[in-house]
Design an enzyme around this catalytic site. Structure first.
Site, short mmCIF file in Angstrom:
data_model
loop_
_atom_site.label_atom_id
_atom_site.label_comp_id
_atom_site.label_asym_id
_atom_site.label_seq_id
_atom_site.Cartn_x
_atom_site.Cartn_y
_atom_site.Cartn_z
N ASP A 70 0.98 0.50 1.00
CA ASP A 70 1.70 1.77 1.07
C ASP A 70 2.20 1.99 2.50
OD1 ASP A 70 -1.06 2.10 1.77
OD2 ASP A 70 -0.79 4.28 1.74
N GLU A 135 -3.73 4.10 1.72
CA GLU A 135 -4.35 4.13 3.05
C GLU A 135 -3.70 5.19 3.92
OE1 GLU A 135 -5.13 3.10 7.30
OE2 GLU A 135 -3.21 3.32 6.26
#
Length: 398
Positions: A70, A135
């Site tokens: 991400d 994250e």
């Protein structure tokens, strides 16, 4: 099957995986691993946040590489020289959102593992990968949740390398062996609303907030230690919800963040801040959110192996550091020793984020060298007096 880490980085950048979306990246990576004989588990937590745990051979020790696909939002598209999700190589630099943080790192450790298997690398144990799409946000559904799942399934990791971009000026100059913890406080001070012309009939809460923040900012939490910088505080917001100029507000809210070392605990910090607040006013509400704890992986033989791999590929002697922001290594440290090493971080989260193509190849070579010597240490590593013990009395950390 062998993988070109640069081409894989380009492919991963092309997935518009704005946190916590993976936009197909997790499935794509799982396909690569499966072709090389890995057992893959795609795990969804929360609102379908995807994670991957892939493992090759069921043996011990289990060496794991961890990372995330991400990315943060790209910002204004017009400011980018190239589309943030349309990777381009110019003058040896690969551009795109996530190039540094941290799709090149993920691509490098995937390539290192897969290519070693293609080369018939012989070893006793397992290699694995833990990759999340949560994250940069919603971390409770990412690595943290995967580790809880692994605990319930009795799946063990013996050592972990997180491929975060740790290098500062040159690839190989910094290994992270720990990170400071992060706690965010919200303070609401109450007063009495009134007209600015009649301050005696009101109670301005802004002055209470200013007084408290001044005391907090001037507090010496500690002096740091051999491994960590001193803990410190930064104010991030002050808000009174008032856009007029003749009204004394009834309340004022501030938020501030403390990055703390292993001399502190969240509970101890809360007690200290609460005492400061109560010394100024009794009419307040204080709350705290702890996102990631401080951690330190005491340097050991595995740190030496990484230092040796970096030196062999780059001819650079890396420093060991605990500086910078937080990462998922703070969760991993609860299950096994962990270090972080990766590409240069100068452009992470910036417009025109980019990394050197040559550095991606070098990073892959470093990871390969580390894997080989982790399982089959050379005589140099076996006989080496711990590198860290020889330099720890000097300028060990940045």
């Amino acid at each position: 099957m062998k993988i070109d880490p640069v081409e894989l980085t380009r492919k991963l950048i092309s997935f518009e995986s704005i946190t916590p979306e993976d936009s197909g990246a997790i499935e794509y990576i799982a396909t690569i691993f499966k072709k090389s004989g890995f057992d893959c588990e795609i795990l969804e937590f929360g609102d379908k946040v995807k994670n991957l745990y892939a493992k090759y051979i069921n043996g011990v020790p289990n060496l794991c590489f961890a990372g995330h696909v991400d990315v943060v939002p790209p910002g204004q598209l017009k400011d980018w020289a190239f589309g943030p999700f349309k990777p381009e190589v110019r003058d040896g630099m690969l551009y795109g959102r996530g190039a540094a943080d941290m799709k090149s790192g993920v691509a490098a450790f995937i390539a290192a593992m897969v290519n070693l298997i293609a080369e018939k690398f012989q070893f006793n144990g397992s290699i694995s990968a833990l990759i999340t799409s949560a994250e940069e946000s919603m971390e409770e559904y990412g690595t943290k949740a995967v580790l809880e799942w692994m605990k319930n399934k009795q799946k063990k990791i013996d050592f972990c390398v997180v491929g975060e971009p740790t290098s500062s000026e040159k690839l190989g100059d910094t290994i992270k062996i720990g990170r400071r913890g992060s706690v965010t406080f919200e303070l609401i001070c109450h007063g009495k609303q009134g007209h600015v012309a009649y301050p005696d009939l009101a109670d301005n809460p802004i002055y209470k907030v200013i007084s408290i923040l001044s005391k907090v900012k001037n507090t010496t939490f500690d002096h740091g230690n051999k491994y960590f910088q001193p803990s410190h505080c930064e104010v991030t917001t002050i808000d009174v919800g008032n856009n007029t100029s003749n009204l004394i507000p009834g309340s004022a809210t501030t938020r501030f963040n403390i990055r703390y070392n292993n001399e502190q605990t969240p509970g101890g910090l809360y007690k200290l801040i609460d005492e400061i607040c109560s010394s100024v006013t009794n009419d307040y509400k204080l709350s705290m959110h702890s996102s990631r704890d401080v951690f330190l992986s005491t340097p050991d033989r595995n740190t030496d192996i990484m230092l040796d791999a970096i030196s062999k590929v780059t001819n650079i002697d890396a420093i060991l550091s605990t500086s910078g922001g937080t990462s998922d290594a703070a969760f991993i440290k609860d299950v096994c020793p962990v270090i972080e090493f990766g590409i240069i971080n100068k452009t992470a989260h910036q417009i025109n984020e980019c990394v050197s193509v040559n550095d991606i190849h070098k990073l892959t070579a470093i990871y390969k060298e580390f894997i080989e010597n982790y399982f089959n240490p050379t005589n140099k590593i076996l006989n080496q007096v711990n590198v860290v013990s020889n330099i720890s009395s000097g300028p060990l950390l940045a």
